[in-house]
Each structure stands twice: as C-alpha cells, then as structure tokens.
Design an enzyme around this catalytic site. Structure first.
Site, PDB file in Angstrom:
ATOM      1  N   GLU A 212      46.433  28.599  -3.092  1.00  0.00           N
ATOM      2  CA  GLU A 212      45.487  27.468  -3.147  1.00  0.00           C
ATOM      3  C   GLU A 212      45.022  27.206  -4.574  1.00  0.00           C
ATOM      4  O   GLU A 212      44.061  27.805  -5.042  1.00  0.00           O
ATOM      5  CB  GLU A 212      44.272  27.741  -2.243  1.00  0.00           C
ATOM      6  CG  GLU A 212      43.277  26.586  -2.257  1.00  0.00           C
ATOM      7  CD  GLU A 212      42.066  26.797  -1.352  1.00  0.00           C
ATOM      8  OE1 GLU A 212      41.933  27.875  -0.752  1.00  0.00           O
ATOM      9  OE2 GLU A 212      41.248  25.870  -1.265  1.00  0.00           O
TER      10      GLU A 212
ATOM     11  N   LYS B 227      48.272  25.184  -0.456  1.00  0.00           N
ATOM     12  CA  LYS B 227      47.013  24.528  -0.074  1.00  0.00           C
ATOM     13  C   LYS B 227      46.434  23.830  -1.304  1.00  0.00           C
ATOM     14  O   LYS B 227      45.684  24.438  -2.070  1.00  0.00           O
ATOM     15  CB  LYS B 227      46.035  25.566   0.491  1.00  0.00           C
ATOM     16  CG  LYS B 227      44.671  25.005   0.844  1.00  0.00           C
ATOM     17  CD  LYS B 227      43.897  25.928   1.765  1.00  0.00           C
ATOM     18  CE  LYS B 227      42.486  25.433   1.990  1.00  0.00           C
ATOM     19  NZ  LYS B 227      41.788  26.167   3.046  1.00  0.00           N
TER      20      LYS B 227
HETATM   21  P1  13P Z   1      37.150  22.781   2.297  1.00  0.00           P
HETATM   22  O1  13P Z   1      38.080  22.063   3.241  1.00  0.00           O
HETATM   23  O2  13P Z   1      35.699  22.718   2.713  1.00  0.00           O
HETATM   24  O3  13P Z   1      37.398  22.420   0.862  1.00  0.00           O
HETATM   25  O4  13P Z   1      37.476  24.329   2.436  1.00  0.00           O
HETATM   26  C1  13P Z   1      38.773  24.726   2.456  1.00  0.00           C
HETATM   27  C2  13P Z   1      38.887  26.039   1.800  1.00  0.00           C
HETATM   28  O5  13P Z   1      39.341  26.983   2.396  1.00  0.00           O
HETATM   29  C3  13P Z   1      38.451  26.146   0.401  1.00  0.00           C
HETATM   30  O6  13P Z   1      38.913  27.354  -0.147  1.00  0.00           O
END
Ligand code: 13P
Length: 341
Positions: free
Chosen positions: A176, A218
C-alpha cells in the site's frame, strides 16, 4: 512459488467482492470513536468490530477483512475468535503488520514506515492465528518539492522487504503506497507523483524476488488535492487513475484494491464504478476501504447496543454498493435502497 499465495490473492478479488479494512490502530480508532462521542475502551472496540464481522450476508460482497494486532486476538460475544468467525463465513482474515509512518531522518515533512525488525517472527505468529494476507502502508506527501526521491525509494525498499517476508511465511502481501491527497495540487501532479511511486515500488519488488502474482496493490486514486481550487470530476479521476496504473502495474498482479483515503463514501463508490466501466483491465479493480465502508455504520451505531442492527444495515448497504461498482453497474439512485428498508 506456492500456488496457495496465488489462490489467496485471486480469492481476495473474486467477482463482486472486495476487502474491509478494519485495522485501525488504537490511536486511529480512538479518533473515529471521538467523532461519535464513544470512549475507546478495549470492550467498545471489540463490540464495534463484532457488529461489523457478524453482519448477516456481508460475505456476499466481502472477501477479506484486515485486522489489527488487538483485534486478531479478540473474540465474538459467543467466544469464537474473530479470525475463526470470519473464516467460517468464507471471509479471509488479514492483518496490518506495519508499525506506522515515522519521520524520515534528514527529510523534513516526510515519513518512512517502520516495522521490519522482528517481522519474520510476527508473521509466523499471525499465520498461526489465522491470517492469510497482510498489509503495509507507506505514505507520501505532495508539496512543491515533495515527495523526494529519497522518500520514494526508502519506502519502496521497505515495502518490498515486507512483501518478501510475507511470501516466505505463506501470507499474501498487500503493498500500500498511499500518495496523500491533502493539499492544493492538481490531478496531473497527483498522477505524476503516483507514477514515480509505483515505478520505484515495482523495481524493488522485482529486485527483491517478490512474486507479484501472489500480491495485491492497494493504491490511492489519482485525484485533485482536497484543498484544490477546482476538483476533477468522476470521469477524469477514473481516466487518470487507470492511465497511471496501466503504465506501471504488471498484468500479472491479480488485483488492485483501492483505499478510500478520506473521500466521501459515495465518491469512493462512484470512482471505482467509473473505472470498472472503462474495462476490461488486465487486473481486477476492487476496494479495500476503511472509512468509505464504515463511516455510515459507525454513525448509525453511536456506541449503543440498540443500534447494532442499524449499524449492520448501513455497513451491508455500503458493501453492496461497492460490489455493484466492481462491475460498473452502480448508479447513485441505488443509494435510496437503504432508506427504503
Ligand atoms: P481508508 O479507506 O479509510 O483510507 O483506509 C484504508 C486503509 O486501510 C488505510 O491504510
């Protein structure tokens, strides 16, 4: 490389399904509870996660749930450990394993995500507790001269080290890299920075021998800054995001599961829908939303036992809307459904 990793990664982006991110750290969940005037005690946190995980029928739309260290050790009211409860519904338990974004040395205003020390042993323990996938989030701030190359490569290196350790442990890594959308920047600048971040990430993943078929990405969507004087519309966001991803994400990656990153819940759904309407794409385009799946549920619950069902209805509804967005058939009129229940 084990096909179990490939299968898990594909199952997480199965048709019509996406991921619930319920891995808020103790600090972050306190902020969410503060917003509804609920004290953040261990029991309240357990009760709230219980509401989400026992929502009847959520498994029609939810393939996996990302848990936090405290949550993976907690149990439902009947004593069933949360990972077991989720697995019994066909939902894959996951775990956030990073230890947060910390100031990057000698780089004012930038962060690097920590948590690599001891990670091999923690992954082994989490797998024993039922986790089959994990998450590590790096963040990048857009400024006139930010992010720096230093920040981009330091985070890419750490993301790849995490991903390699996960695969060794039989756990699918979700990588991510979140380019934050705070600020006044244009959508073009967001696209440029996101490109840079993804190019570095896939270089490091390749160099560190990570099998991308057993990973998920992500990312942020490519958006105008939240404080920009004029904000790009849904179609422009969809075009810019897909264009950027096509340039950098290998077709062997089974799926891209977006974060919502502070977008309103309905915007996050509309953007995902518009991107899927532009398909077919080489990868599945799905969601791994935290706030955009939970915000209405949190509000409807408000910490009161008598509101559990209302909270579950709100969560079920958002999961259903995002499932529709997986195939590009979502329409804002579908939002009325909840009001009609
Ligand atoms: P949000 O969708 O609230 O951004 O959270 C996703 C997430 O896992 C952030 O690390």
């Amino acid at each position: 490389m084990s096909t179990e990793l490939h299968e898990t990664a594909r199952a997480l982006v199965a048709e019509g399904k996406g991921i619930l991110a319920a891995d808020e750290s103790t600090g972050t969940i306190k902020k969410r509870f503060d917003s509804i005037g609920v004290e953040s005690t261990e029991e309240n946190r357990r009760a709230y996660r219980d509401l989400l995980f026992t929502t009847p029928g959520a498994e029609e739309f939810i393939s996996g749930v990302i848990l936090y260290d405290e949550t993976i050790r907690q149990s439902a009211i009947d004593g069933t450990p949360f990972p077991e409860l989720l697995a019994s519904k066909g939902i894959i338990p996951g775990i956030k394993v990073d230890e947060g974004a910390k100031p990057l040395a000698l780089a004012e205003g930038e962060t690097v995500t920590e948590g690599l020390d001891g990670l091999r042993a923690r992954l082994e323990e989490y797998r024993g507790l039922g986790a089959r996938f994990a998450k590590w989030r790096a963040t990048y701030t857009i400024g006139d001269t930010l992010p720096s190359e230093y920040c981009i490569w330091a985070n890419a290196h750490a993301l790849a080290r995490y991903a390699a350790l996960c695969q060794e442990a039989g756990i699918v890594p979700i990588v991510e890299p979140e380019v934050l959308q705070d600020g006044t920047h244009t959508i073009e600048r967001s696209g440029f920075v996101t490109s840079h971040v993804l190019a570095a990430l896939y270089t490091e993943l390749f160099d560190q021998r990570v099998d991308v078929e057993g990973t998920l990405l992500k990312p942020n969507m490519v958006l105008s800054g939240y404080e920009a004087s004029s904000r790009a519309g849904v179609e422009d966001v969809a075009q810019a995001t897909v264009h950027t991803l096509r340039k950098h994400v290998p077709a062997a990656v089974p799926g891209i599961v977006f974060l919502s990153g502070g977008q309103s819940d309905e915007d996050a759904t509309a953007h995902l829908n518009a991107m899927n309407a532009l398909g077919p794409h080489p990868w599945q385009l799905s969601f791994s939303y935290g706030r955009a799946l939970q915000a209405p549920a949190l509000k409807a619950w408000g910490g009161k036992e008598e509101n559990i069902e209302a909270g579950q209805r709100a969560y079920y509804h958002r999961a259903k809307m995002n499932s529709a967005a997986r195939t590009g058939v979502y329409a804002p009129a579908m939002e009325e459904e909840l009001a009609a229940v």
